[in-house]
Design a protein around this motif. Structure first.
Motif, PDB file in Angstrom:
ATOM      1  N   ALA A 272      -6.492   3.311   0.859  1.00 15.44           N
ATOM      2  CA  ALA A 272      -5.025   3.576   0.557  1.00 15.44           C
ATOM      3  C   ALA A 272      -5.158   4.610  -0.692  1.00 15.44           C
ATOM      4  CB  ALA A 272      -4.639   2.238  -0.192  1.00 15.44           C
TER       5      ALA A 272
ATOM      6  N   TYR B  15      -4.284   2.110  10.438  1.00 15.08           N
ATOM      7  CA  TYR B  15      -4.222   1.682   9.078  1.00 15.08           C
ATOM      8  C   TYR B  15      -4.307   0.310   8.708  1.00 15.08           C
ATOM      9  CZ  TYR B  15      -3.103   6.469   8.051  1.00 15.08           C
ATOM     10  OH  TYR B  15      -3.226   7.812   8.176  1.00 15.08           O
TER      11      TYR B  15
ATOM     12  N   THR C 166       0.885  -1.179   0.115  1.00 15.59           N
ATOM     13  CA  THR C 166      -0.109  -0.158  -0.185  1.00 15.59           C
ATOM     14  C   THR C 166       1.025   1.112   0.054  1.00 15.59           C
ATOM     15  OG1 THR C 166      -0.113  -0.315   2.326  1.00 15.59           O
ATOM     16  CG2 THR C 166      -2.021  -0.870   1.217  1.00 15.59           C
TER      17      THR C 166
ATOM     18  N   PHE D 179      -0.157   5.202   1.573  1.00 16.66           N
ATOM     19  CA  PHE D 179      -0.854   5.749   2.183  1.00 16.66           C
ATOM     20  C   PHE D 179      -0.807   7.502   2.040  1.00 16.66           C
ATOM     21  CE2 PHE D 179      -1.916   1.760   4.253  1.00 16.66           C
ATOM     22  CZ  PHE D 179      -3.223   1.518   4.010  1.00 16.66           C
TER      23      PHE D 179
END
Length: 466
Positions: free
Chosen positions: A363, A273, A259, A261
């Motif tokens: 995301a 998260y 991911t 972020f």
């Protein structure tokens, strides 16, 4: 309103057109170190040279207040105190090489990056160096080739965990310094102590911020399994803090997605998260139903199912890991090491695993499972080739036969779909994976030029327009 929609559509079309124009790839063979070579393919408008070599496990870049380029070296894959900080000096614009490398600091425990800050009140500049067990800073004066002061320790981190070859214990800490809400804050990211567990310490799998002198600590983010790069992009939305992040290793070769972020450093409470309870699939957070190892049982191991424990054709780039496919990697926090006092207990306790993924932040984008995103950079709207684009280094799966990562990708804030930008770090011959390099840190050096580190070969590449 119609005019706004037209402009937005035009920006999107220009972005897509730029991506398509950059898709034509041109191979470049680069020779280094006693006849070794690597062939990398990149957009035809760009060229590439080896700018520096002989830097063991070279990692991330930073620019000092006097405009010099610093780069870190972690030496090898083990937990060690042989890391160093170098200065890349005497740039030759004709050959695109640094003609001198200055050894600035050594005997460091896994320095992943450095950051600089100049205090406007005292006019003193500092270099911040995050190590596995602590964040330190040294005074920095223009032209220094070595620290001009003894180190000050600003914060300590828990530093025990699994043997690194098992992929669970994350050795790196990453520092970034930025103004948020008119106040200068120092941000530090620390990875988890395990692959999949409930942590004991509050600053595992988390980001913390503080004043430049280490005071006024505040949790910024939790539930980030391994946020290896952390960067404030002033050109986006008035300034935004972004982080790359790696997912778990117990759900097979196709899950979870890694991911990227956009963090919320100004939030009143640190957002979670998701890790370990939630992972990302198809861009969305999903509940992980794998039983968590008991936090008080150091021998707790969750065996992998037959679906996820198939042996890999390739040995891990971290060395042989006998028995790991059969036993799994889900040890309790710290791999069963004796619980030590949390050095940051004043910030609270590590969060309990989430019971739902509904409130996990979205995301910004995701990458294929096990791509291992590391460094990234953003290029502004004025850049002719990389206009309004992120570049991200995908370090690559620890088992190369998985095939993900081993490339630099590009995406924009508009479409957020990663597309290949530099490839060739991994090839296959007769079905066998061949690792040629692993991209790591990225530093923008001009409108359409940047440096890229390769910690597999100890190289720094210079990429620039023809």
């Amino acid at each position: 309103m119609p005019q706004f929609r037209f402009r937005r559509s035009l920006v999107l079309l220009l972005s897509i057109a730029a991506s398509l124009s950059a898709s034509a790839q041109s191979p470049h063979t680069l020779n280094f170190a006693s006849g070794k070579s690597i062939t990398l393919s990149l957009p035809a408008q760009l060229d590439i040279n080896i700018a520096a070599s002989g830097l063991p496990r070279v990692r991330f870049f930073a620019v000092s207040p006097d405009g010099r380029i610093f780069v870190t070296s972690m030496y090898n894959l083990a937990d060690n105190k042989r890391g160093a900080v170098y200065i890349l000096d005497d740039w030759n614009a004709q050959t695109h090489t640094f003609t001198r490398i200055t050894h600035y600091l050594d005997h460091l425990r896994n320095p992943n990056n450095v950051a600089f800050y100049s205090d406007p009140a005292t006019r003193v500049s500092w270099i911040y160096v995050p190590l596995t067990d602590k964040l330190v800073r040294y005074k920095y004066a223009a032209g220094d080739n070595a620290p001009s002061s003894q180190p000050e320790t600003l914060i300590k981190f828990p530093d025990y965990g699994l043997d690194y070859k098992y992929g669970g214990w994350h050795l790196t800490r990453t520092v970034e310094i930025a103004q948020v809400g008119g106040t200068t804050r120092v941000f530090v990211a620390a990875g988890s102590s395990c692959n999949y567990c409930q942590e004991r310490e509050v600053l595992r799998a988390a980001v913390v911020s503080m004043d430049p002198d280490g005071k006024n600590l505040k949790l910024v983010a939790q539930g980030l399994r391994n946020a290896v790069d952390l960067r404030f992009i002033s050109a986006l939305e008035g300034g935004s803090l972004f982080a790359t992040n790696m997912g778990d290793d117990h759900l097979g070769d196709k899950l979870p997605e890694d991911t990227f972020f956009k963090l919320e450093p100004g939030a009143s409470a640190a957002p979670n998260y998701g890790w370990p309870a939630c992972y990302f699939a198809d861009g969305m957070p999903v509940r992980d139903t794998t039983p968590l190892p008991a936090i008080d049982n150091p021998r707790a191991i969750k065996g992998m199912s037959a679906a996820t424990s198939k042996p890999h054709a390739s040995e891990s780039v971290y060395g042989r890991q006998p028995g790991m496919a059969a036993s799994g990697t889900n040890l309790a926090a710290g791999g069963g090491h004796a619980s030590a006092p949390d050095p940051n207990a004043a910030l609270g306790r590590a969060p309990a695993p989430l019971s739902s993924c509904v409130h996990v932040p979205a995301a910004y984008t995701t990458f294929a499972a096990h791509s291992s995103p590391l460094g990234f950079e953003y290029f502004t709207t004025a850049d002719p080739i990389l206009r309004e684009s992120f570049l991200a280094s995908l370090h690559g799966a620890s088992h190369p036969d998985i095939g993900t990562g081993y490339r630099v990708v590009r995406f924009t804030p508009q479409d957020r779909k990663p597309r290949d930008f530099i490839t060739g770090f991994l090839t296959f011959k007769h079905g066998k994976p061949l690792v040629h390099g692993r991209p790591c840190g990225i530093l923008r050096t001009g409108p359409d030029s940047f440096l890229l580190s390769d910690d597999y070969n100890g190289l720094v590449y210079s990429i620039y327009s023809r």
